[in-house]
Enzyme design. Structure first.
Site, PDB file in Angstrom:
ATOM      1  CD  GLU A 131      -3.485  -2.393   7.215  1.00 51.64           C
ATOM      2  OE1 GLU A 131      -2.468  -2.753   6.948  1.00 51.64           O
ATOM      3  OE2 GLU A 131      -4.123  -1.516   6.947  1.00 51.64           O
ATOM      4  CG  HIS A 161      -6.006   1.871   5.050  1.00 52.14           C
ATOM      5  ND1 HIS A 161      -5.509   2.847   5.934  1.00 52.14           N
ATOM      6  CD2 HIS A 161      -4.997   1.076   4.749  1.00 52.14           C
ATOM      7  CE1 HIS A 161      -4.082   2.694   6.433  1.00 52.14           C
ATOM      8  NE2 HIS A 161      -3.955   1.550   5.813  1.00 52.14           N
ATOM      9  CB  SER A 181       5.082  -1.462  12.130  1.00 52.88           C
ATOM     10  OG  SER A 181       4.588  -0.174  12.249  1.00 52.88           O
ATOM     11  N   GLY A 198       2.284   2.443  10.730  1.00 47.44           N
ATOM     12  CA  GLY A 198       3.213   3.535  10.754  1.00 47.44           C
ATOM     13  C   GLY A 198       3.841   3.977  11.964  1.00 47.44           C
ATOM     14  CD  GLU A 253      -2.800   5.712   6.476  1.00 46.83           C
ATOM     15  OE1 GLU A 253      -3.044   5.548   5.239  1.00 46.83           O
ATOM     16  OE2 GLU A 253      -2.120   5.028   7.142  1.00 46.83           O
ATOM     17  CG  ASN A 271      -1.799   1.318   1.383  1.00 41.24           C
ATOM     18  OD1 ASN A 271      -1.877   2.016   0.377  1.00 41.24           O
ATOM     19  ND2 ASN A 271      -2.187   1.457   2.575  1.00 41.24           N
ATOM     20  CE  LYS A 294       0.168   3.664   4.672  1.00 46.40           C
ATOM     21  NZ  LYS A 294       0.132   3.673   5.951  1.00 46.40           N
TER      22      LYS A 294
HETATM   23  C1  PEP Z   1      -0.831   0.339   6.069  1.00 49.29           C
HETATM   24  O1  PEP Z   1      -1.130   1.557   6.179  1.00 49.29           O
HETATM   25  O2  PEP Z   1      -1.792  -0.375   5.309  1.00 49.29           O
HETATM   26  C2  PEP Z   1       0.381  -0.114   6.631  1.00 49.29           C
HETATM   27  C3  PEP Z   1       0.375  -1.335   6.923  1.00 49.29           C
HETATM   28  O3  PEP Z   1       1.382   0.811   6.905  1.00 49.29           O
HETATM   29  P1  PEP Z   1       2.756   0.441   7.667  1.00 49.29           P
HETATM   30  O4  PEP Z   1       3.343  -0.837   7.146  1.00 49.29           O
HETATM   31  O5  PEP Z   1       3.534   1.566   7.359  1.00 49.29           O
HETATM   32  O6  PEP Z   1       2.680   0.368   9.225  1.00 49.29           O
END
Ligand code: PEP
Length: 278
Positions: free
Chosen positions: A190, A121, A235, A196, A123, A37, A39
């Site tokens: 998630e 997601h 992460s 992040g 976000e 992803n 983003k």
């Molecule tokens: C995400 O936003 O789907 C995600 C997993 O981000 P990160 O790996 O940066 O935590």
């Protein structure tokens, strides 16, 4: 003494569960995914560089989800470099077409080479106000038009600390899958507090949560739940990917930050490729 008997029994029960689930997984035909992803990151030139450098594996379905503007160039680069990599959108509208400025439809995504789309997601739930009803409309439209939705669910830190995680996850699942009778979908667990932040959920906690998610999916979809891949996201990087890949109910990962670096992303693909020579 009592303590050590108790922990012995706990370990025995845990090992038995992991062993049994591990055997079940060997028999299962669930697809393993490593999904990027991006983003709101990358440009035309870094997109070209990414697809030139990235590898793939026959044991893993690799899906890359760039921003909308980079989808078609990404599709062309994938063809140009001959990589068996799949493409996904980061969002989609629930309507077929119409006066929805700034949005993209399922058919538009398919037209530029997408087979997958991320829906719900955290976000988007946070800054675009997406709720479970909207997620459900999008999932329905996506399945109807033959794209595979990657449905994101996850609890916030506050919800985790107040022991509400399971309630949040089951509510999100029931909401997202209302009136849906298909296993042609992917669930990405998630935890919002892990996205992040560098604070990934431990593989053990994720395994437990994925097993819980599968039990909820079974209540909703019956036996079809066994065919649904459940991915962990939050992460994930080259160093911790192996811990997740060892877990029977973790069928792959959704990767944000580490997917921007082709070497790191490749490292994660390698881990899930079970050491197969590529
Ligand atoms: C995400 O936003 O789907 C995600 C997993 O981000 P990160 O790996 O940066 O935590």
């Amino acid at each position: 003494m009592e303590q050590s008997i108790e922990s012995f029994i706990k370990n025995l029960v845990r090992d038995t569960i992991v062993h049994t689930l591990g055997e079940l997984q060997i028999q299962s035909d669930r697809q393993t995914y490593v999904i990027a992803n991006w983003k709101m990151n990358n440009t035309l030139s870094t997109t070209a560089e990414f697809f030139q450098k990235i590898n793939s594996s026959k044991d893993v379905s690799v899906v890359v989800c760039p921003p909308t503007q980079l989808l078609y160039p990404a599709h062309l680069f994938i063809k140009q470099f001959g990589k068996p990599i799949h493409l996904g959108g980061q969002n989609v509208h629930w309507a077929e077409k119409g006066a929805y400025t700034g949005e993209s439809s399922t058919n538009m995504l398919k037209d530029v080479g997408c087979e997958y789309v991320i829906i719900g997601h955290s976000e988007r739930r946070q800054f675009a106000g997406e709720d479970d009803d909207l997620v459900n409309l999008k999932v329905k439209q996506t399945i109807k038009d033959g794209l595979i939705p990657i449905i994101c669910i996850g609890e916030t830190l506050g919800q985790k600390n107040s022991m509400q995680a399971e309630h949040v996850l089951s509510t999100q699942l029931v909401g997202a899958l209302k009136e849906i009778d298909s296993s042609n979908l992917i669930i990405a667990y998630e935890p919002v507090w892990a996205i992040g932040t560098g604070q990934s959920a431990t593989a053990e906690l994720s395994q437990q949560t994925h097993a819980y998610i599968r039990s909820v999916l079974k209540q909703i979809l019956g036996e079809k739940a066994d065919q649904i891949s459940i991915l962990y996201g939050g992460s994930v990087n080259e160093s911790n990917a192996a811990e997740y890949s060892a877990m029977p109910d973790i069928d792959g990962v959704l990767v944000g930050g580490a997917s921007l670096n082709p070497q790191s992303f490749d490292g994660i693909i390698n881990v899930f490729a079970k050491g197969e020579q590529r």
